[in-house]
Design a protein around this motif. Structure first.
Motif, mmCIF file in Angstrom:
data_model
loop_
_atom_site.group_PDB
_atom_site.id
_atom_site.type_symbol
_atom_site.label_atom_id
_atom_site.label_comp_id
_atom_site.label_asym_id
_atom_site.label_seq_id
_atom_site.Cartn_x
_atom_site.Cartn_y
_atom_site.Cartn_z
ATOM 1 N N UNK A 70 32.779 103.255 55.398
ATOM 2 C CA UNK A 70 33.224 102.677 56.678
ATOM 3 C C UNK A 70 33.002 101.170 56.755
ATOM 4 N N UNK A 71 32.501 100.573 55.675
ATOM 5 C CA UNK A 71 32.356 99.110 55.589
ATOM 6 C C UNK A 71 31.537 98.514 56.728
ATOM 7 N N UNK A 98 23.859 108.412 50.845
ATOM 8 C CA UNK A 98 24.953 108.126 51.771
ATOM 9 C C UNK A 98 25.229 106.621 51.812
ATOM 10 N N UNK A 99 26.336 106.206 51.208
ATOM 11 C CA UNK A 99 26.679 104.788 51.156
ATOM 12 C C UNK A 99 27.345 104.288 52.435
ATOM 13 N N UNK A 100 27.534 105.165 53.423
ATOM 14 C CA UNK A 100 28.040 104.742 54.728
ATOM 15 C C UNK A 100 26.949 104.124 55.598
ATOM 16 N N UNK A 101 25.727 104.209 55.153
ATOM 17 C CA UNK A 101 24.601 103.732 55.957
ATOM 18 C C UNK A 101 24.044 102.399 55.452
ATOM 19 N N UNK A 102 24.822 101.685 54.653
ATOM 20 C CA UNK A 102 24.338 100.438 54.079
ATOM 21 C C UNK A 102 24.231 99.333 55.131
ATOM 22 N N UNK A 103 23.132 98.592 55.078
ATOM 23 C CA UNK A 103 23.011 97.388 55.904
ATOM 24 C C UNK A 103 23.613 96.175 55.201
ATOM 25 N N UNK A 104 23.381 96.094 53.890
ATOM 26 C CA UNK A 104 23.850 94.952 53.106
ATOM 27 C C UNK A 104 24.365 95.397 51.747
ATOM 28 N N UNK A 105 25.367 94.680 51.258
ATOM 29 C CA UNK A 105 25.749 94.719 49.851
ATOM 30 C C UNK A 105 25.526 93.313 49.311
ATOM 31 N N UNK A 106 24.764 93.216 48.238
ATOM 32 C CA UNK A 106 24.469 91.927 47.620
ATOM 33 C C UNK A 106 25.004 91.938 46.197
ATOM 34 N N UNK A 107 25.789 90.934 45.842
ATOM 35 C CA UNK A 107 26.362 90.829 44.507
ATOM 36 C C UNK A 107 25.717 89.657 43.787
ATOM 37 N N UNK A 136 40.670 90.543 54.905
ATOM 38 C CA UNK A 136 41.578 91.629 55.299
ATOM 39 C C UNK A 136 40.826 92.890 55.707
ATOM 40 N N UNK A 137 39.665 93.112 55.113
ATOM 41 C CA UNK A 137 38.889 94.319 55.405
ATOM 42 C C UNK A 137 37.765 94.066 56.410
ATOM 43 N N UNK A 138 37.801 92.892 57.045
ATOM 44 C CA UNK A 138 36.861 92.565 58.129
ATOM 45 C C UNK A 138 35.402 92.722 57.716
ATOM 46 N N UNK A 139 35.093 92.273 56.511
ATOM 47 C CA UNK A 139 33.723 92.361 56.011
ATOM 48 C C UNK A 139 33.008 91.037 56.276
ATOM 49 N N UNK A 140 31.947 91.038 57.062
ATOM 50 C CA UNK A 140 31.184 89.801 57.268
ATOM 51 C C UNK A 140 30.577 89.347 55.937
ATOM 52 N N UNK A 141 30.671 88.064 55.648
ATOM 53 C CA UNK A 141 30.169 87.567 54.370
ATOM 54 C C UNK A 141 29.260 86.364 54.583
ATOM 55 N N UNK A 142 28.188 86.328 53.830
ATOM 56 C CA UNK A 142 27.245 85.215 53.855
ATOM 57 C C UNK A 142 27.182 84.619 52.450
ATOM 58 N N UNK A 143 27.435 83.315 52.359
ATOM 59 C CA UNK A 143 27.304 82.605 51.093
ATOM 60 C C UNK A 143 25.923 81.947 51.049
ATOM 61 N N UNK A 144 25.182 82.217 49.996
ATOM 62 C CA UNK A 144 23.854 81.623 49.862
ATOM 63 C C UNK A 144 23.985 80.257 49.204
ATOM 64 N N UNK A 145 23.665 79.219 49.947
ATOM 65 C CA UNK A 145 23.705 77.853 49.413
ATOM 66 C C UNK A 145 22.300 77.262 49.301
ATOM 67 N N UNK A 146 21.381 77.797 50.096
ATOM 68 C CA UNK A 146 20.032 77.241 50.119
ATOM 69 C C UNK A 146 19.154 77.858 49.018
ATOM 70 N N UNK A 147 18.015 77.215 48.767
ATOM 71 C CA UNK A 147 17.091 77.698 47.740
ATOM 72 C C UNK A 147 16.527 79.064 48.083
#
Length: 281
Positions: A84-85, A56-65, A122-133
């Motif tokens: 449901x994003x 069930x991909x509706x239960x995801x806590x995180x998507x990491x690319x 537009x899809x109201x997806x919270x995003x975190x950019x990893x800049x630290x080590x």
């Protein structure tokens, strides 16, 4: 802590030939109650595979690319359209750079994402950019970036570029991130494509954590490795006594054969539909 990693899509077909395979990678990771999707393949067909595998991909806590190449990020649009994003998105700095690949020695082919920052907003997806080590998702779930590059036999592929101000500059893959899980048996390292060098990545992780690596999963980018690089990689893996090698995608047939010969049952090609278990027992 129990860790289960299911390969939702990968280059090679599953054993029963009932799932879709493609050039790409998508891993569904369960760490106790935490649900993480690591990469989304290129087409979004990983979603069909997830349905067949009753995930069930509706239960995801995180998507990491792991980085901004189409074969790792291309399925995100369909994920957004079909769930449901509720997840938080994690990417490396520079993830939205325009990425290209040099083909035939003179033509630049777009090789990057099929969405931009506006799509995320537009899809109201919270995003975190990893800049630290090193970024702690939790105490035991870590994301690494900014890898040290001091392995002589690991040289960046010169076919990959970023387009900036109408100029093409060599891609240094500063956007590449790696997921690491602290486990009782050692570190579980989850790779996307290892463009910065799989040994550079592993050395950096060991240095920053002071912990041994137990399991490696994902793409090693050994597909174009020459004899020197392949020999050096195998020596490092042996010296560090890594118990589980579950590489695939951009590892390549030649490297796969060598790893099978050198490591026996420690190495398993992690094809579509395969499941990896790292339990406390």
């Amino acid at each position: 802590m129990n860790v289960k990693i299911t390969t939702l899509i990968e280059n090679k077909e599953d054993e029963n030939n009932i799932l879709i395979n493609e050039h790409g990678l998508s891993l569904y990771i369960e760490i106790d109650e935490m649900k993480i999707l690591f990469d989304t393949g290129q087409s979004g067909d990983f979603i069909k595979n997830a349905e067949k595998l009753k995930i069930n991909l509706n239960k995801l806590n995180y998507v990491m690319l792991s980085h901004g190449h189409y074969d790792h990020s291309g399925g995100l649009r369909k994920l957004v359209d079909n769930t449901d994003n509720s997840f938080k998105l994690i990417v490396g700095k520079g993830f939205f750079n325009e990425k290209y690949k040099l083909v035939d020695g003179e033509n630049y082919k777009f090789n990057g994402n099929n969405f931009d920052k506006e799509f995320i907003v537009e899809n109201n997806i919270p995003i975190k950019y990893i800049t630290q080590d090193l970024f702690n998702v939790t105490e035991d779930i870590l994301i690494f970036s900014n890898f040290e590059r001091n392995t002589e036999f690991e040289i960046l592929n010169t076919k990959f570029y970023i387009k900036h101000n109408e100029e093409y500059i060599a891609d240094d893959f500063s956007d590449e991130i790696v997921l690491v899980v602290k486990h009782k048996k050692g570190l579980v390292v989850i790779l996307g494509c290892s463009h910065v060098g799989v040994i550079n990545i592993l050395k950096t992780i060991i240095k920053r954590t002071g912990m041994p690596i137990y399991c490696i999963v994902g793409g090693s980018h050994l597909i174009e490795a020459d004899e020197l690089r392949l020999k050096g990689t195998i020596e490092f893996l042996k010296e560090n006594n890594i118990s589980m090698l579950r590489l695939s995608h951009c590892t390549g047939e030649n490297a796969t054969k060598e790893l099978e010969n050198e490591f026996g049952n420690k190495f398993v090609y992690n094809n579509t539909g395969n499941s990896i278990f790292v339990s406390v027992k």
